[in-house]
Scaffold this motif. Structure first.
Motif, PDB file in Angstrom:
ATOM      1  N   ALA A 155     -52.537  38.507 -18.320  1.00 39.10           N
ATOM      2  CA  ALA A 155     -53.951  38.592 -19.093  1.00 39.10           C
ATOM      3  C   ALA A 155     -54.296  40.011 -19.522  1.00 39.10           C
ATOM      4  O   ALA A 155     -54.883  40.376 -20.517  1.00 39.10           O
ATOM      5  CB  ALA A 155     -54.863  38.163 -18.187  1.00 39.10           C
ATOM      6  N   ILE A 156     -54.164  40.878 -18.717  1.00 46.50           N
ATOM      7  CA  ILE A 156     -54.595  42.393 -19.261  1.00 46.50           C
ATOM      8  C   ILE A 156     -53.537  43.022 -20.410  1.00 46.50           C
ATOM      9  O   ILE A 156     -54.169  43.298 -21.317  1.00 46.50           O
ATOM     10  CB  ILE A 156     -54.516  43.332 -17.961  1.00 46.50           C
ATOM     11  N   MET A 157     -52.277  42.702 -20.135  1.00 44.68           N
ATOM     12  CA  MET A 157     -51.611  42.861 -21.360  1.00 44.68           C
ATOM     13  C   MET A 157     -51.817  42.213 -22.619  1.00 44.68           C
ATOM     14  O   MET A 157     -51.930  42.755 -23.668  1.00 44.68           O
ATOM     15  CB  MET A 157     -50.159  42.769 -21.055  1.00 44.68           C
ATOM     16  N   GLY A 158     -52.013  40.918 -22.617  1.00 42.84           N
ATOM     17  CA  GLY A 158     -52.433  40.159 -23.698  1.00 42.84           C
ATOM     18  C   GLY A 158     -53.801  40.623 -24.415  1.00 42.84           C
ATOM     19  O   GLY A 158     -53.929  40.863 -25.697  1.00 42.84           O
ATOM     20  N   GLU A 159     -54.865  40.852 -23.495  1.00 41.50           N
ATOM     21  CA  GLU A 159     -56.015  41.421 -24.122  1.00 41.50           C
ATOM     22  C   GLU A 159     -55.705  42.720 -24.967  1.00 41.50           C
ATOM     23  O   GLU A 159     -56.392  42.733 -25.975  1.00 41.50           O
ATOM     24  CB  GLU A 159     -56.947  41.584 -22.866  1.00 41.50           C
ATOM     25  N   LEU A 282     -42.242  42.169 -26.465  1.00 40.96           N
ATOM     26  CA  LEU A 282     -42.014  42.456 -24.879  1.00 40.96           C
ATOM     27  C   LEU A 282     -43.272  43.222 -24.271  1.00 40.96           C
ATOM     28  O   LEU A 282     -42.790  44.412 -24.467  1.00 40.96           O
ATOM     29  CB  LEU A 282     -40.807  42.643 -24.352  1.00 40.96           C
ATOM     30  N   LEU A 283     -44.258  42.759 -23.670  1.00 40.09           N
ATOM     31  CA  LEU A 283     -45.390  43.559 -23.299  1.00 40.09           C
ATOM     32  C   LEU A 283     -45.072  44.030 -21.835  1.00 40.09           C
ATOM     33  O   LEU A 283     -44.599  43.241 -21.008  1.00 40.09           O
ATOM     34  CB  LEU A 283     -46.684  42.890 -23.422  1.00 40.09           C
ATOM     35  N   GLY A 284     -45.461  45.252 -21.531  1.00 31.52           N
ATOM     36  CA  GLY A 284     -45.284  45.950 -20.284  1.00 31.52           C
ATOM     37  C   GLY A 284     -44.085  46.996 -20.322  1.00 31.52           C
ATOM     38  O   GLY A 284     -43.910  47.361 -18.858  1.00 31.52           O
ATOM     39  N   VAL A 285     -43.522  47.270 -21.174  1.00 33.08           N
ATOM     40  CA  VAL A 285     -42.451  48.047 -20.937  1.00 33.08           C
ATOM     41  C   VAL A 285     -42.427  49.210 -21.664  1.00 33.08           C
ATOM     42  O   VAL A 285     -43.673  49.453 -22.454  1.00 33.08           O
ATOM     43  CB  VAL A 285     -40.650  47.542 -21.507  1.00 33.08           C
ATOM     44  N   ILE A 316     -51.417  50.889 -27.579  1.00 32.25           N
ATOM     45  CA  ILE A 316     -51.583  49.835 -26.484  1.00 32.25           C
ATOM     46  C   ILE A 316     -50.865  49.873 -25.210  1.00 32.25           C
ATOM     47  O   ILE A 316     -51.536  49.634 -24.110  1.00 32.25           O
ATOM     48  CB  ILE A 316     -50.635  48.384 -27.096  1.00 32.25           C
ATOM     49  N   ASN A 317     -49.818  50.565 -25.155  1.00 35.10           N
ATOM     50  CA  ASN A 317     -49.046  50.930 -23.920  1.00 35.10           C
ATOM     51  C   ASN A 317     -49.809  51.636 -23.122  1.00 35.10           C
ATOM     52  O   ASN A 317     -49.927  51.398 -21.768  1.00 35.10           O
ATOM     53  CB  ASN A 317     -47.603  51.489 -24.207  1.00 35.10           C
ATOM     54  N   ASN A 318     -50.532  52.577 -23.593  1.00 32.35           N
ATOM     55  CA  ASN A 318     -51.580  53.468 -22.880  1.00 32.35           C
ATOM     56  C   ASN A 318     -52.756  52.645 -22.497  1.00 32.35           C
ATOM     57  O   ASN A 318     -53.014  52.964 -21.177  1.00 32.35           O
ATOM     58  CB  ASN A 318     -52.063  54.629 -23.926  1.00 32.35           C
ATOM     59  N   THR A 319     -53.197  52.006 -23.452  1.00 33.24           N
ATOM     60  CA  THR A 319     -54.182  50.818 -22.979  1.00 33.24           C
ATOM     61  C   THR A 319     -53.911  49.969 -21.702  1.00 33.24           C
ATOM     62  O   THR A 319     -54.620  50.058 -20.646  1.00 33.24           O
ATOM     63  CB  THR A 319     -54.645  50.109 -24.203  1.00 33.24           C
ATOM     64  N   ILE A 320     -52.660  49.439 -21.707  1.00 36.81           N
ATOM     65  CA  ILE A 320     -52.078  48.696 -20.683  1.00 36.81           C
ATOM     66  C   ILE A 320     -51.976  49.359 -19.359  1.00 36.81           C
ATOM     67  O   ILE A 320     -52.520  48.958 -18.353  1.00 36.81           O
ATOM     68  CB  ILE A 320     -50.774  48.031 -21.019  1.00 36.81           C
ATOM     69  N   LYS A 321     -51.521  50.565 -19.262  1.00 37.59           N
ATOM     70  CA  LYS A 321     -51.261  51.650 -18.402  1.00 37.59           C
ATOM     71  C   LYS A 321     -52.938  51.950 -17.758  1.00 37.59           C
ATOM     72  O   LYS A 321     -52.964  51.610 -16.287  1.00 37.59           O
ATOM     73  CB  LYS A 321     -50.796  52.912 -18.801  1.00 37.59           C
TER      74      LYS A 321
END
Lengths: 331, 331
Positions: A155-159, A282-285, A316-321
Motif C-alpha cells: 500500500a505504501i509503495m503503491g501510494e 517492480l517496486l521496493g528495489v 519514488i524510491n526515496n519516498t518509499i524509504k
C-alpha cells in the motif's frame, strides 16, 4: 542523461520488437540505451543517426521460460543477469526486461537489493478504467503468500508510485476484498485493513469491479490474487470479443454494423491493451526495474521505456524509504 | 411432485419479480411452490389457474442486508428462517432465496445440516464461456479462509454437480492458480494440488482466463478469491460496455453501426447475464439450496427454480456423500 539497460534478447519474439521499441522511444525523448545481448543480432535494427545514443553490453546467453527463476544466479552470461549488474553498479539508472519475469525479479531483489525497510518487492501494473484513466494494482505476481505487513508495505509503495510517478496528488487507495464493509475479508486482509487504515489515502475495502470504474487509484492484494485477477480480466475481454465476432458472422446487418463500428473497436482494443502501459514496475528495489510482457511489441517496449524514464526522473524510491521508516517507528 | 420453498420477501425489489418468476417457471414445469412471506403482499401476483400449485407459509419479517448472517438464528419469524425450516423438516425438497445470502448459508448449514463428511458447504456459480457453455466455479463466497482439504472437497462437490446436475459425463476439473505448472500456487493451493490429483477429472492448475475459454468444466478456488473473480469479471464486462458506448456517441457512423449490431449486443448481454443462470447452488448441505442474486428479476428466479428442480431430480447429494467417504477412507 538517463541511462537505461534493456535486455534485448529476453522477449518471446527475439530482439527486433525490443530494439525498434527503444528506437521509437528515442525519437520522442533522448536517453542513453545500453542494449544487452548479442550486438551482431541487434545492430542492424538501429538506424545510424541513433547510434550515438546506444551502447552495447555483450551477452551470449538468454534465460528461457523453461528455466527456474533461481537458475539466473548461476548464469552470469545471460542478458538479464548482465542488465541487472549494470543497475547494481549504478552504470545505468533503470532496466527494462521482457524476459523471464521471475529471474528479473529474483536478480533485482537479491543482486540490486531492496530499499531499506522493504520486506518484499512487489510488481505493480496499470489497468484501464472507465474514467479514461488507469488503476494501479499490486502485487500481481511477485509474492503468492503474503502476511498483513507485506500488504501494508504494498500500500505504501503503491501510494508512492501514484504520487511520484503517476502525478496523482491525492491518490485513493483500496484493499481488495470480498465486500466493502470493514468486517469483510480473509484473515490476512482483515489484519492488513487495520494497518493500511493508518495511511491517509486509504478509502477502505474495495471489490473486484472497482478496479475498472475509476473510483480508486491504487488496489492492494497479494500476488496470487493479483495474478488471477489479471488473467481473469484478460479472459473476460477476450471472451466478449469472441462472442461478438461469432454473432456478427451470422448476420449481414451485424457485419455491416461492425464495419461502421470498426474505429470504436480499435479504440477499445487500444484502451484495454497492455501495449499502452508498457510494463510493470517492480517496486521496493534499489533502482528502477520495469518488467515487460514476454510478448511485448514495439509499442509496449516504447511505453516501458517511458515508464522507466518517469520512474528514474521521480523521487519514488526515496519516498518509499521515508514512508516505510515512518510507520516502522510508529509501530 | 417436487416441492420448492421460495423466500418471496428477501429480494431487493420485493415480492413481485420473485412471485412472477415462480409463475413463469410453473408455465413450463409443474411443481409445488411454497411461497414464504406475507401472503397478502403476494397473492395478487398469482393468476387463479396457478393457485392450485401454490401454498403459503406466513412470515412477517425479512432479514435485511444490514443484518449480520447470524442474526437470522434469533429471528424465527423471518422468511428465510421459515423457508429453511421447511427444508429441515423435509416439507419441501428445495429452497430458493434471493435474500441475505450469508443468512441463507448459515441457516442451511447449521439448521438443515451438512452432508456426512462435508467440512464446509460451498457456493457454486456458473459463468459463461466461449464454448457456448458454462463453467462452474466454487467456492464464490461461503468460505474466505480455506485449508487444502476444503478445496479438495469443493473439487469433489463440483465434479458431482457437473456430472449429476449439468449432465457432463466427463467433466474437466481445474485448480485456480497463478500458472499452469504444478509448481505454481500459494501454500494452500499447492497442498490442495496433491489431494485433488486423486480425482480422475483433475486436469491440473488453470489460470483466470481458462474460466472463459471453455477448456474446463469446474474451477476450484477459495471463497475470497471466488468472490473477487466474480466481481472482477462483472467489472470488466461493464467497463467494456461503457467504453464502447462512450466512443459510439462520438461518431454518427459508429452510432449507425451499433444500431445494426443491436441484436449482437443483446445476444452478448443475454449470454453473460446472470439472469440466464438463475442462482448459485450451495453444495454440501443436506438438501437443495439455491442462492439467487438480490437483484434477481423474473427470469433469474425462473431459472433458479429450474436449477432447484434439476438439483432435486438428481442424485447429487448421495454422490457427494459417497465420494467424500471414499477419499476419507483412502487417506
Amino acid at each position: 542523461m538517463i541511462r537505461i539497460a534493456v535486455d534485448a534478447m529476453g522477449g518471446d519474439f527475439g530482439p527486433e520488437p525490443i530494439v525498434t521499441g527503444v528506437i521509437e522511444a528515442l525519437k520522442e525523448y533522448k536517453f542513453h540505451a545500453v542494449l544487452v545481448g548479442d550486438s551482431n543480432a541487434i545492430k542492424h535494427y538501429i538506424p545510424k543517426q541513433f547510434l550515438t545514443y546506444v551502447s552495447f553490453c555483450e551477452s551470449s546467453e538468454v534465460i528461457s521460460m523453461e528455466d527456474g527463476a533461481t537458475d539466473a544466479f548461476k548464469r552470469k552470461e545471460c542478458s538479464i543477469y548482465k542488465a541487472t549488474e549494470l543497475l547494481r553498479s549504478k552504470e545505468v539508472d533503470a532496466i527494462v526486461s521482457a524476459g523471464h519475469s521471475g529471474a528479473t525479479m529474483s536478480l533485482a531483489t537479491l543482486r540490486v537489493g531492496r530499499i531499506d525497510g522493504v520486506l518484499r518487492p512487489a510488481i505493480a501494473t496499470l489497468m484501464p478504467n472507465t474514467n479514461d484513466s488507469s488503476t494501479l494494482v499490486l502485487d500481481v505476481g511477485a509474492n503468492v503468500d503474503c502476511k498483513a505487513e507485506h500488504l501494508f508495505q504494498f500500500a505504501i509503495m503503491g501510494e508512492a508510485y501514484a504520487k511520484e510517478v503517476l502525478n496523482r496528488k491525492h491518490p485513493k487507495l483500496g484493499l481488495l476484498s470480498n465486500g466493502e464493509e470493514k468486517s469483510k475479508g480473509n484473515e490476512v486482509s482483515k489484519e492488513a485493513f487495520a494497518m493500511v487504515s493508518k495511511l491517509p489515502s486509504f478509502k477502505g475495502n474495495i471489490e473486484g469491479n472497482h478496479i475498472f470504474d475509476g473510483s480508486i487509484d491504487v488496489v492492494v492484494c497479494d500476488g496470487f490474487i493479483g495474478n488471477i485477477l489479471l488473467k481473469t480480466s484478460e479472459g473476460v475481454a477476450d471472451a466478449i470479443g469472441k462472442i461478438i465476432k461469432k454473432h456478427v458472422k451470422k448476420s449481414p446487418f451485424a457485419m455491416a454494423g461492425s464495419v461502421l463500428m470498426n474505429k470504436v473497436f480499435k479504440l477499445l482494443k487500444k484502451q484495454v491493451s497492455y501495449d499502452e502501459y508498457g510494463g510493470a514496475p517492480l517496486l521496493g528495489v534499489n533502482g528502477c526495474v520495469i518488467i515487460s510482457h514476454g510478448k511485448s511489441n514495439t509499442k509496449a517496449i516504447k511505453n516501458a521505456i517511458f515508464q522507466a524514464i518517469n520512474f528514474a526522473n521521480s523521487n519514488i524510491n526515496n519516498t518509499i524509504k521515508i514512508e516505510i521508516s515512518k510507520y516502522k517507528t510508529n509501530e
